[in-house]
Enzyme design. Structure first.
Site, mmCIF file in Angstrom:
data_model
loop_
_atom_site.group_PDB
_atom_site.id
_atom_site.type_symbol
_atom_site.label_atom_id
_atom_site.label_comp_id
_atom_site.label_asym_id
_atom_site.label_seq_id
_atom_site.Cartn_x
_atom_site.Cartn_y
_atom_site.Cartn_z
ATOM 1 N N SER A 149 0.837 -1.197 0.000
ATOM 2 C CA SER A 149 0.000 0.000 0.000
ATOM 3 C C SER A 149 0.879 1.256 0.000
ATOM 4 O O SER A 149 1.686 1.451 -0.886
ATOM 5 C CB SER A 149 -0.952 -0.031 1.190
ATOM 6 N N ASP A 301 -2.859 6.112 -3.944
ATOM 7 C CA ASP A 301 -1.684 5.505 -3.342
ATOM 8 C C ASP A 301 -1.063 4.485 -4.305
ATOM 9 O O ASP A 301 -1.617 4.234 -5.385
ATOM 10 C CB ASP A 301 -2.020 4.892 -1.978
ATOM 11 N N ASP A 303 -0.829 1.257 -4.765
ATOM 12 C CA ASP A 303 -1.559 0.134 -5.343
ATOM 13 C C ASP A 303 -2.971 0.515 -5.775
ATOM 14 O O ASP A 303 -3.759 -0.338 -6.181
ATOM 15 C CB ASP A 303 -1.582 -1.064 -4.394
ATOM 16 N N ASP A 305 -5.741 1.608 -4.259
ATOM 17 C CA ASP A 305 -6.983 1.236 -3.598
ATOM 18 C C ASP A 305 -7.564 2.389 -2.774
ATOM 19 O O ASP A 305 -8.736 2.380 -2.443
ATOM 20 C CB ASP A 305 -6.823 -0.030 -2.750
#
Length: 575
Positions: A149, A301, A303, A305
């Site tokens: 993340s 961010d 990734d 999500d």
């Protein structure tokens, strides 16, 4: 430095021929010159937390490496074979822009294939929500994404998804963890069957993009879309693989990308932290917004999500909304769309979490839908969808800048949320309003809820012990009066109890156990303490509320709520 026997036993195991020469050399280096690092690397096994397994890359049981991830994957392979004994097993694997994500993803693919499991492996980095989508789209039994993340560059991680497209939840998580713990490292099958590894890319991309547009578009006029001025930054992450294409396909033409942050880079060179929750991460995007006179800034961010959204306030200044604010804006918009289309019949629900704004409950009540509240993490919202198949999920989120639109993706999804928030902003602008004004009107209609977060991060073993002691103190010596207000109830999710301090009555909580404490004050204030499940960190969440009669009163009421939060923080010695 004396090395405890339990650590020494692990170290000696990692010096056997099961482990490669590089691992041996690193361990010998730590023994000779960095015994403290050796202890940190081996004092425990990496654990599955709220967001899967996450940790620093390196050698050892408490580090992300081919052996810790290989052991996880071998355990999952064994579990899948027992859970689906007659199925031709299939898994899908994605990875983000972090260092070693691609090589670690291939290791994971190798282990699955060595166990006779067909693997769909993305040929390049992809957003995490696309993994959730692909899992269902390809009818897989499980999915893995390699990501940490928004953690610092030295971190990586491993998130596990199940058949429904959501992350692992009880009972599968405990069962799989037990299988993994019972394994020896020598049992890991690293020799790939390349015939079982199938690379995927554009075909899945197109299906994911179209699904996003179908779920997050709401009849916004073409002119309104073209009139919305957007600044977008991927913060060196994977969303660049999806968001520009989705916005273009949906009809948004005025999109300015922050070029300095456009190329994926696991060093995240232009930011201290690639976390859109932090205003500093959006400094370049905000500067570009002022240069281009943009209406909205969106940053995601690594990734993809979670997303940060900045909009212009009543004075025209760009401000970053918090996750609770974006959540209520998106939820209220979705509810209103469903109401206009006469699709609300009392059988729908929205989702939230115990640390998020109570305003979600007010929205649900006003529209006659249920608000299901679970533990922190979108895996619990995804579990609601699975557990209540006769109810329809509209949307839901949590305070940490994540949102989920419908059930096509069973995790927080910055791709769909970006499109949705642009739809809301475009329609508001076309109507002579703005996203910010829409938020203020929601405060007038449903109550002005103001949230604040304090995150305290410690280091290593000592830090973890400090945080553990903070929770012990809050449990064993509970506060009974805060900022002149009596504490009326304490919910302890580790004990599954809610104690009414006025009557001393005890009720059982039906939500699964978790190391979380929530204090409720007599004026409606809510204070939550929650340690991280993956790192030595503790978060304190504050929610205060008041009535807002008109937009003109906003600043005065906000100042009052801000002062209340400052008083509480000072009294709890958290500043």
């Amino acid at each position: 430095m004396h090395i405890p026997n339990n650590i020494l036993d692990k170290v000696n195991e990692w010096l056997t021929p099961t482990f490669d020469q590089h691992t041996h050399e690193e361990i010998e280096r730590m023994i000779t010159s960095s015994p403290k690092e050796l202890e940190e690397s081996f004092y425990k096994n990496l654990e599955f937390g709220t967001g899967g397994m996450r940790g620093i890359m390196g050698v050892g049981t408490n580090r992300i490496n081919k052996y810790t991830l290989g052991k996880n994957t071998q355990g999952i392979s064994n579990y899948l074979k027992k859970a689906f004994p007659t199925d031709a097993l299939k898994v899908v694997i994605a990875y983000d822009c972090r260092h070693n994500s691609d090589t670690l993803a291939k290791v994971v693919a190798d282990v699955f294939s060595a166990n006779g499991i067909h693997v769909y492996l993305f040929s390049d980095m992809r957003p995490t929500p696309e993994l959730s989508f692909a899992l269902k789209h390809l009818s897989c039994h499980a999915g893995i994404v390699l990501t940490a993340s928004h953690n610092p560059p030295e971190y990586n991680g491993y998130k596990v998804y199940w058949q429904d497209g959501g992350q692992l939840v009880p009972p599968q998580d405990e069962e799989i963890i037990q299988v993994i713990e019972d394994l020896n490292y020598a049992e890991i099958k690293f020799e790939a069957n390349e015939n079982l590894i199938e690379y995927i890319d554009t075909v899945i991309d197109e299906a994911f993009f179209q699904s996003t547009i179908d779920n997050a578009s709401f009849d916004t006029p073409k002119a309104a879309k073209e009139n919305l001025k957007i600044v977008y930054t991927s913060l060196h992450g994977t969303s660049i693989k999806a968001i520009p294409a989705v916005l273009a396909k949906a009809g948004y033409t005025d999109v300015n990308i922050v070029k300095e942050q456009e190329i994926p880079d696991g060093n995240f060179p232009t930011v201290k932290s690639p976390n859109p929750e932090e205003p500093e991460a959006l400094t370049m995007a905000l500067a570009l917004a002022d240069k281009t006179n943009a209406d909205i800034v969106i940053g995601t961010d690594p990734d993809s999500d979670r997303l940060g959204v900045a909009v212009r306030d009543l004075e025209g200044k760009m401000i970053l909304l918090n996750g609770n604010q974006t959540m209520v804006i998106m939820t209220a918009f979705l509810l209103e769309q469903w109401k206009r289309e006469n699709k609300l019949d009392g059988n729908q629900f929205i989702g939230s979490t115990i640390v998020s704004t109570p305003m979600m409950l007010e929205l649900a009540s006003a529209y006659g839908v249920e608000c299901k509240v679970g533990l922190t993490g979108f895996k619990w919202i995804a579990k609601f969808i699975k557990d209540f198949p006769n109810q329809t999920f509209i949307g839901g989120g949590e305070e940490s800048f994540g949102y989920m639109v419908g059930d096509a993706v069973r995790d927080k999804d910055a791709v769909a949320a970006t499109l949705l928030v642009c739809e809301i902003a475009a329609q508001a602008k076309a109507a002579g309003s703005s996203l910010y004004q829409e938020l203020l009107h929601l405060y007038i209609d449903f109550g002005f809820y103001k949230e604040y977060l304090i995150s305290i991060t410690k280091k290593g073993i000592e830090g973890a012990n400090e945080i553990k002691q903070m929770m012990v103190d809050l449990r064993e010596n509970p506060l009974t009066n805060i900022n002149g207000q009596r504490v009326v109830c304490i919910e302890d999710y580790a004990q599954s109890t809610a104690r009414n301090l006025l009557t001393d009555e005890l009720e059982l909580l039906e939500i699964p156990k978790s190391n979380v404490l929530i204090y409720y004050l007599e004026d409606g204030t809510k204070i939550c303490a929650r340690p991280s499940g993956t790192e030595p960190k503790i978060k304190f969440y504050f929610s205060v509320n008041d009535y807002l009669a008109t937009i003109d009163d906003f600043k005065k009421v906000e100042a009052t709520l801000d002062q209340k939060i400052k008083n509480i923080v000072a009294e709890m010695h958290l500043n």
